[in-house]
Scaffold this active site. Structure first.
Site, short mmCIF file in Angstrom:
data_model
loop_
_atom_site.label_atom_id
_atom_site.label_comp_id
_atom_site.label_asym_id
_atom_site.label_seq_id
_atom_site.Cartn_x
_atom_site.Cartn_y
_atom_site.Cartn_z
N ASP A 15 0.87 -1.36 -0.04
CA ASP A 15 -0.02 -0.14 -0.04
C ASP A 15 0.75 1.31 -0.18
O ASP A 15 0.55 2.35 0.89
CB ASP A 15 -1.12 0.03 0.92
CG ASP A 15 -1.99 -1.05 0.96
OD1 ASP A 15 -2.01 -2.07 0.27
OD2 ASP A 15 -3.07 -1.02 2.08
N HIS A 58 -10.84 1.20 -3.17
CA HIS A 58 -12.03 1.38 -2.65
C HIS A 58 -12.83 2.03 -3.70
O HIS A 58 -12.55 2.84 -4.31
CB HIS A 58 -12.20 2.25 -1.42
CG HIS A 58 -11.41 1.41 -0.36
ND1 HIS A 58 -11.46 0.35 0.02
CD2 HIS A 58 -10.30 1.83 0.61
CE1 HIS A 58 -10.76 -0.16 1.14
NE2 HIS A 58 -9.89 0.89 1.48
N HIS A 69 -16.18 1.27 6.01
CA HIS A 69 -14.81 1.52 6.09
C HIS A 69 -14.36 3.09 6.38
O HIS A 69 -13.34 3.50 6.85
CB HIS A 69 -14.12 0.86 5.04
CG HIS A 69 -12.40 0.83 5.03
ND1 HIS A 69 -11.58 0.58 6.03
CD2 HIS A 69 -11.49 1.08 3.99
CE1 HIS A 69 -10.46 0.38 5.73
NE2 HIS A 69 -10.32 1.03 4.53
N HIS A 83 -10.14 7.15 1.17
CA HIS A 83 -9.09 7.24 0.83
C HIS A 83 -8.96 6.12 -0.36
O HIS A 83 -9.66 5.19 -0.43
CB HIS A 83 -7.94 6.76 1.89
CG HIS A 83 -8.29 5.41 2.52
ND1 HIS A 83 -9.15 5.47 3.30
CD2 HIS A 83 -8.08 4.03 2.32
CE1 HIS A 83 -9.26 4.26 3.92
NE2 HIS A 83 -8.49 3.46 3.33
N LYS A 108 -7.20 -4.70 -3.37
CA LYS A 108 -7.89 -5.27 -2.14
C LYS A 108 -8.79 -4.06 -1.78
O LYS A 108 -8.66 -2.92 -1.80
CB LYS A 108 -7.27 -5.66 -0.95
CG LYS A 108 -6.37 -4.68 -0.36
CD LYS A 108 -5.26 -5.14 0.64
CE LYS A 108 -4.44 -3.95 1.14
NZ LYS A 108 -5.00 -2.97 1.68
N CYS A 150 -2.11 -2.48 7.64
CA CYS A 150 -1.84 -3.33 6.40
C CYS A 150 -0.79 -4.20 6.61
O CYS A 150 -0.53 -5.21 5.89
CB CYS A 150 -2.23 -2.66 5.16
SG CYS A 150 -3.71 -2.01 5.06
ZN LIG Z 1 -8.90 1.38 3.04
#
Ligand SMILES: [Zn+2]
Length: 206
Positions: A15, A58, A69, A83, A108, A150
């Site tokens: 990420d 997302h 989330h 985000h 993801k 993460c």
């Molecule tokens: Zn996220």
């Protein structure tokens, strides 16, 4: 006759996206410097069989479809400011991160929050675990953002998949110092090696 065991290693870059770096909507202090250090690490001749970059990805906020989330009043533990929305600049990998052309990108979080890279799939729908299995990866080094979320979740899942796991403490950055310290302790307790990349290059098995 014993079967010849070839243990390949992979680097998983978690990420390293604009929204998690300074200037982003959920910036982690030092995220951009982590991106630079990861690029140098890759370019310094570390011979990984496979490099994987995971990306949080997302959907656009939609009032008719709540996405738990995200929150306008995030607690920074379970809820977060919006985000890494697909198609936005914030979702892109940070420009300081230079990946080899062969790197596999795994996304993801399209349906729900997903902290672990193991929840992700590549552009062909192949999961991270399957990507590692088919390249006979037995050991992974994990770096990226954020240590306490993460990176931690990805490292714990890698361990749960039976992989030998190292996390390089100088190539991660976290949301908070306290929870990042606790995350690294949890990783050590799970049998994950937490060390700096300098120690890692000394101890690297050939
Ligand atoms: Zn996220």
């Amino acid at each position: 006759m014993p079967e010849e065991v070839t243990m390949q290693s992979a680097l998983i870059v978690v990420d390293v996206q604009n929204d998690f770096c300074p200037g982003g909507s959920l910036a982690v202090a030092g995220g951009d410097a982590v991106a630079t250090r990861i690029s140098r690490w890759i370019e310094s001749g570390n011979d990984y069989h496979l490099v994987v970059a995971t990306m949080d990805s997302h959907p656009r906020p939609d009032p008719t479809q709540p996405f738990p989330h995200f929150s306008d009043h995030p607690d920074y533990m379970r809820t977060w400011p919006p985000h890494c929305i697909e198609g936005t600049c914030g979702a892109r990998l940070h420009r300081n991160l230079r990946l080899p052309p062969s790197a596999v990108v795994v996304r993801k979080g399209q349906e729900a929050a997903a902290y672990s890279g193991f929840a992700g799939h590549d552009d062909h729908g192949v999961s991270l675990a399957e990507n590692l299995q088919r390249e006979r990866i037995g050991a992974v080094d994990i770096v990226g953002l954020a240590t306490d979320y993460c990176v931690k979740a990805t490292a714990m899942d890698a361990r749960a998949h039976g992989l030998a796991v190292r996390v390089f403490a100088d190539m991660v950055a976290g949301v908070s110092l306290g929870s990042s310290g606790r995350a690294l302790d949890e990783l050590r307790n799970a049998g994950i090696v937490v060390e700096t990349s300098i120690d890692g290059s000394r101890s690297r098995p050939e």
